[in-house]
Motif scaffolding. Structure first.
Motif, mmCIF file in Angstrom:
data_model
loop_
_atom_site.group_PDB
_atom_site.id
_atom_site.type_symbol
_atom_site.label_atom_id
_atom_site.label_comp_id
_atom_site.label_asym_id
_atom_site.label_seq_id
_atom_site.Cartn_x
_atom_site.Cartn_y
_atom_site.Cartn_z
ATOM 1 N N HIS A 129 -17.850 -1.173 7.462
ATOM 2 C CA HIS A 129 -17.612 -1.158 8.911
ATOM 3 C C HIS A 129 -18.052 0.184 9.504
ATOM 4 C CE1 HIS A 129 -15.564 -4.927 9.794
ATOM 5 N NE2 HIS A 129 -15.084 -4.875 8.573
ATOM 6 N N ALA A 130 -17.938 0.267 10.808
ATOM 7 C CA ALA A 130 -18.372 1.478 11.497
ATOM 8 C C ALA A 130 -17.282 2.546 11.547
ATOM 9 C CB ALA A 130 -18.816 1.117 12.918
ATOM 10 N N ASP A 131 -16.162 2.291 10.912
ATOM 11 C CA ASP A 131 -15.022 3.215 11.013
ATOM 12 C C ASP A 131 -15.408 4.651 10.645
ATOM 13 O OD1 ASP A 131 -13.754 0.821 11.458
ATOM 14 O OD2 ASP A 131 -12.576 0.835 9.617
ATOM 15 N N TYR A 132 -16.056 4.764 9.492
ATOM 16 C CA TYR A 132 -16.400 6.083 8.960
ATOM 17 C C TYR A 132 -17.405 6.804 9.870
ATOM 18 C CZ TYR A 132 -18.442 9.505 5.706
ATOM 19 O OH TYR A 132 -18.903 10.656 5.121
ATOM 20 N N THR A 133 -18.395 6.090 10.345
ATOM 21 C CA THR A 133 -19.422 6.735 11.171
ATOM 22 C C THR A 133 -18.905 7.061 12.577
ATOM 23 O OG1 THR A 133 -20.351 4.541 11.668
ATOM 24 C CG2 THR A 133 -21.350 5.768 9.849
ATOM 25 N N TYR A 134 -18.119 6.176 13.155
ATOM 26 C CA TYR A 134 -17.531 6.487 14.473
ATOM 27 C C TYR A 134 -16.633 7.725 14.381
ATOM 28 C CZ TYR A 134 -18.901 2.499 17.428
ATOM 29 O OH TYR A 134 -19.597 1.611 18.209
ATOM 30 N N TRP A 135 -15.883 7.767 13.310
ATOM 31 C CA TRP A 135 -14.971 8.895 13.116
ATOM 32 C C TRP A 135 -15.742 10.218 13.075
ATOM 33 C CZ3 TRP A 135 -10.184 10.285 13.664
ATOM 34 C CH2 TRP A 135 -9.676 11.388 12.962
ATOM 35 N N ILE A 159 -13.124 -8.948 4.380
ATOM 36 C CA ILE A 159 -12.836 -9.986 3.408
ATOM 37 C C ILE A 159 -11.507 -9.677 2.734
ATOM 38 C CG2 ILE A 159 -15.223 -10.624 2.978
ATOM 39 C CD1 ILE A 159 -15.273 -8.755 0.624
ATOM 40 N N SER A 160 -10.958 -10.689 2.090
ATOM 41 C CA SER A 160 -9.626 -10.468 1.510
ATOM 42 C C SER A 160 -9.700 -10.069 0.036
ATOM 43 C CB SER A 160 -8.731 -11.687 1.736
ATOM 44 O OG SER A 160 -9.400 -12.867 1.389
ATOM 45 N N ILE A 161 -10.809 -9.480 -0.351
ATOM 46 C CA ILE A 161 -10.943 -8.910 -1.695
ATOM 47 C C ILE A 161 -10.801 -7.399 -1.525
ATOM 48 C CG2 ILE A 161 -12.526 -8.560 -3.632
ATOM 49 C CD1 ILE A 161 -13.845 -11.273 -2.748
ATOM 50 N N ALA A 162 -9.957 -6.799 -2.337
ATOM 51 C CA ALA A 162 -9.680 -5.373 -2.155
ATOM 52 C C ALA A 162 -10.940 -4.527 -2.332
ATOM 53 C CB ALA A 162 -8.616 -4.927 -3.152
ATOM 54 N N GLY A 163 -11.051 -3.470 -1.521
ATOM 55 C CA GLY A 163 -12.203 -2.574 -1.606
ATOM 56 C C GLY A 163 -11.758 -1.128 -1.634
ATOM 57 N N LYS A 164 -12.539 -0.309 -2.316
ATOM 58 C CA LYS A 164 -12.205 1.107 -2.401
ATOM 59 C C LYS A 164 -12.675 1.855 -1.167
ATOM 60 C CE LYS A 164 -12.606 1.032 -7.413
ATOM 61 N NZ LYS A 164 -13.585 1.167 -8.515
ATOM 62 N N THR A 165 -11.904 2.837 -0.771
ATOM 63 C CA THR A 165 -12.330 3.648 0.369
ATOM 64 C C THR A 165 -11.596 4.978 0.369
ATOM 65 O OG1 THR A 165 -12.821 3.625 2.724
ATOM 66 C CG2 THR A 165 -10.649 2.784 2.080
ATOM 67 N N ILE A 166 -11.809 5.762 1.419
ATOM 68 C CA ILE A 166 -11.107 7.033 1.565
ATOM 69 C C ILE A 166 -10.368 7.037 2.893
ATOM 70 C CG2 ILE A 166 -12.771 8.285 0.127
ATOM 71 C CD1 ILE A 166 -13.911 9.479 2.763
ATOM 72 N N THR A 167 -9.492 7.996 3.055
ATOM 73 C CA THR A 167 -8.708 8.089 4.291
ATOM 74 C C THR A 167 -9.290 9.191 5.185
ATOM 75 O OG1 THR A 167 -7.210 9.776 3.473
ATOM 76 C CG2 THR A 167 -6.637 7.481 2.993
ATOM 77 N N THR A 168 -8.825 9.210 6.414
ATOM 78 C CA THR A 168 -9.311 10.229 7.350
ATOM 79 C C THR A 168 -8.943 11.641 6.893
ATOM 80 O OG1 THR A 168 -7.299 9.901 8.642
ATOM 81 C CG2 THR A 168 -9.265 8.754 9.408
ATOM 82 N N SER A 169 -7.920 11.725 6.058
ATOM 83 C CA SER A 169 -7.561 13.054 5.567
ATOM 84 C C SER A 169 -8.220 13.353 4.222
ATOM 85 C CB SER A 169 -6.048 13.195 5.475
ATOM 86 O OG SER A 169 -5.511 12.082 4.793
#
Lengths: 365, 365, 365, 365
Positions: free
Chosen positions: B106-112, B298-308
């Motif tokens: 998603h665009a979450d990381y880039t928008y941030w 999707i409802s399959i778990a995915g790895k990611t990082i947090t804003t912190s």
């Protein structure tokens, strides 16, 4: 508005016909303070130059670019940069054969209907000759991006007709006439091109371009996504018929669980996205792939009609270029540089103050 | 400049987030005198509307568009048209689970990184919710083009995951939930989608769009070729990763003698070019094909990082849409309509006087 | 392109007619992170609002602005801001008297010839009603400029008909219905306005606007000088017929030795230039003066023609505003704010890196 | 975006510094089919040329313009027109005296703060030298407007310092070095200028420009009113400090009953409006008046500071021009032509179909 400009904040406007006295352009928006390396600009022009390889068109142009303004004592001043390239090989060929007819696959028919007048000599404004100015402007953008961000923009021939490069060895790309990254297919390419010349025919090509080192955050939401602007820039190159970003058409058969690039502090798990999420750069490599059609200037007769509405046949005489796609490598690099430069400025205008402490994970990998 | 506008003379500017009170936009440049069919605009919105098919997202929106200006007694006045669509289904879900992390793909990381702030509710501005406004604006363009030129703009699902439509039966397209032109693959599609839902996964799609009846001569030389502007418009749609015009990537392996479309008084011999020569319409059908990636929700778990900057896992809860590509059909049609409308006006501005007697051969065939 | 937008990087696009359901607009390009003070925006709208003073038009509008997007938890997100103001006082008056004729001095005749159709109710799009949206957008710009640079943008009535403010006391401006900085002429103004009402006539006005605290360096060479963009913005306000920067028309009789502002480390010797040199801000106050014509909506009969080409007479019935110039104060401030905001972003895009050690002398004085 | 372009559909982009090798520009958007009169373009350049009159600057430039593209066999093709004017009199003067200081009243100080670098030779980009390109571009617009609509654009010196032209005799304007329409003040002007030269000082001027024969309907509502765009274009000319349309500042003291121009079938009763109503042309003469400040290049010493922040004095040595306003006549005409050309195309784009039977009353008078 008449299509001779590209970019919003780094704006390139061009002029010039294939057989006029000169082509040129104006680069507007380059920040002040860049020490311009003129030899590097000329080097890029030489890469694109007709007659450089023995496979491309035999037209001989020195393509010497003159910078007429915007640079003072070798440094950019922030004012508009005038570029001029004289047409030296505009010998007065006999164009009477094509003056009154439309070459199939060319813009002759559409320009005629659009404007009611056309400079038929070598295609006039529709000739790929104008791409020389793009390359000069792109070389300026490249220098800025390299100096300020360390961004590297490179391209290569991925496929020519049926022959695909099977590996990507960047060291090879500039060592052969095909910009081919796979030394093992060079002989095949050579053989294939000779046969094409013999057949008087031409073929298409696929070119890949990669930008490395682009910071996260460039591109604008909704309409001017960076991938949308890249698609526009690439499709504006003569003969381009398709554009892919990242996995491109392969995504049609991918599942979400495969396609999404997961995030780790050490970087993204992969780069299916091709360096852009939501139209904004992620910091990963921007991967672009384009398809160029085979030139329609071939020595096999083709059917057409005349400006007065009669049916006839035509043939392209003399020199021709069996694969225009090859020379598109430096042009595609230039276009990518122009888009990135423009989006850097657009991003900086609005967001120069933004402070984010979350790591740029693509830089960690 | 911040990317919320498209078009030069027919300009659409939009605003609105997924979970704000409303989305909307301004259509600027519509010629006066068009009798607007509001039901037709609503019909297009209904085609795109979430929850229309049982396969697409279960979000329920009425998507009722209000026209606030620019129309007097049902007729366009030539002044700017304000469009407003209220968000009725913006129930205050619990977004605390995704508030501080970046959904992969998603665009979450880039928008941030770009803005340093984001409306995390449903993706905010990066949500496909904003495409509703495009569809409304495109519906206006469609009406004008239809009334003035008889132009028909239609799209269909060409492929979903591994399943390809094998035939093009326009009559079928609006009769099924997939915009699929091949009745014989409907059962397969249904089965495949059920399985995807069960897997909690998603898949990509290929959409084709065709404009018929476009006059010869639209598009601008060099940078704003009509195919370049189409590529831009298509790639600006959420999830689109690739664009082809005419034969697209197939041209890589084509020969010039095959690709060029010959001209006869009765029409062109073929349409490999996809309706554009030198970036200007030829009068033939404009054929566009695009690829949409599988949604990352999707409802399959995915790895990611947090804003912190910590590593974590996430999962999309609740309703999701196994193939966002399907709903792209009306959106892609709308974008093509907007580009054509814009180029009609640009062409007319400069060339309204041009008189050509050579026949428009595409109209003869 | 159809004139409903202003600004390049801080772009304001508006829609709406005098008697439609609502007016509104989109503000595009506001940097993220601004904590928006909605009361301040409403305060500016109230200053412009019809019916605020007993001299201005008796139309009653609440002019409540709604922000539909681009703001999350009170802070700007960097995405486009949708603004909406409902028209509450659009009572269905009887417009049959003016439906088929052109009010002298109004845009009726020119809109008719341009568009072939017009919303005759209250002037439609040509009504000053649309300036409410300008004021809302300008209020946002004002807030940003104030917070980031401490810029102050203020205006006042310098002259109304024959009555000139003889002194500039900023403290008085907001204390009277005229935005007049000279308390000693208030009684005269009141008397003059009463007489005008009695006469059924109207009068012109001169408005001055000042921006203090603007940094040196904003504005673009050659065409988009900051004074040129200010002139454009001011002349775009309804009824404005003239614009001066700095000494304005007085320069015609000045000598170079008088006009040029000398430079000392303690500041400029004077500000004949009005805060701009070569089209770029000098750091001194930007001084702008504009002239507004008397409204043509008066209750004295005037000759005109009808849409069908017959001669006739007309008269404006009911409420009217004897001096539209007064309400132009907040509008002119808003326009100046929009131009400055736009040029700040344009300047930052290209020149964010520039380091100069020479002192900003205007800040020393 | 960096200010080197003007116009939307008839777009002029320029480059070049006072002492670079050449200046030039690109004209984009001229319709095809115009037979260009190159002598007429050169004639306009000669009117503006330095050294033409014995009062203006003694710089000698041939100002020969070359057209490099966009014209085929003497006729415009609709593609971009490249213009080039070589700087022939860029003798390497000694600029060491001004290299490190800011001439008062010039753009030196603001350019330095904006860009951090400047081409100090003759003012670089801020020099009025660039207006030569405007005149060439304007001459092309003039030709089109003249041929297609019979529009006549003419200017004259209305006032120089304290001396006003008392009558308007168009036949006189081109017969004297002042573009003065009043033969009776020529001796006074001559005497005044001689004295100025002796004093080493300069003076301001007022220039009036008139466009006759403009059709009704050009200009866009709200922001891009034709008067707003004219104000922008005029204020973009070096040294301009004020702009009036029609009665200009005189409207401040006018009453509505006086100002409004009544409509009769035989024409308007007067032209207080200056040819525009609601920002759209009325068909009457467009009347524009501008003020030009006295040049700051005078031989009277002035105080200033250096780039390193020290106080000093400076003086302009050698040739100088006691009234730069005079040469602004052809420049102001060119700018008006460019704006009109642009608005013609903008109007045609949207409204080419509009049919109105109401008479164009300005054409009747």
């Amino acid at each position: 508005m008449s299509g001779n400009s590209i970019g919003q904040l780094f704006k390139v406007t061009t002029f010039g016909e294939s057989h006029g006295p000169a082509i040129g352009g104006i680069v507007d928006g380059l920040p002040p303070g860049l020490k311009l390396d003129l030899e590097q600009i000329q080097f890029e022009l030489d890469r694109r130059k007709p007659g450089t390889s023995r496979y491309t068109t035999a037209r001989r142009e020195d393509d010497i670019v003159k910078i007429l303004s915007g640079v003072f004592e070798g440094v950019s001043t922030g004012t508009s940069i005038g570029l001029l390239i004289e047409n030296t090989d505009q010998r007065s060929q006999d164009y009477s054969a094509i003056k009154d007819l439309f070459r199939p696959g060319h813009a002759d028919y559409t320009y005629w209907h659009k404007f009611g007048i056309r400079d038929y000599r070598g295609g006039g404004r529709s000739s790929a000759r104008e791409t020389a100015v793009r390359v000069a402007a792109g070389a300026i953008a490249k220098q800025y991006l390299k100096e300020k961000f360390g961004i590297e923009i490179r391209g290569y021939l991925a496929q020519l007709g049926p022959i695909k490069a099977q590996k990507l060895d960047w060291d090879q790309v500039e060592k052969n006439d095909f910009f081919c990254p796979d030394v093992d297919v060079l002989a095949q390419l050579d053989e294939y091109m000779r046969q094409l010349k013999k057949d008087g025919d031409s073929v298409g090509a696929r070119i890949n371009v990669v930008a490395s080192g682009v910071p996260v955050g460039w591109g604008e939401p909704v309409f001017d996504r960076i991938d949308a602007d890249i698609a526009h820039a690439m499709m504006s190159i003569n003969a381009v018929k398709a554009v892919e970003i990242g996995d491109g058409f392969a995504v049609v058969e991918q599942r979400g669980s495969t396609h999404r690039d997961e995030l780790r502090l050490t970087g993204f798990s992969a780069n299916h996205a091709g360096g852009t999420l939501g139209g904004i750069t992620s910091g990963q490599d921007i991967n672009v792939s384009i398809a160029l059609k085979p030139t329609s200037s071939i020595s096999i007769a083709g059917k057409t009609i005349t400006t007065s509405g009669a049916e006839t046949e035509m043939i392209t005489k003399g020199r021709h270029d069996p694969c225009v796609g090859i020379r598109a490598v430096p042009i595609a690099e230039a276009m990518l540089a122009i888009v990135l430069m423009d989006h850097f400025l657009r991003h900086r205008a609005q967001n120069a103050d933004v402070m984010v402490t979350t790591p740029d994970i693509a830089r960690q990998s």
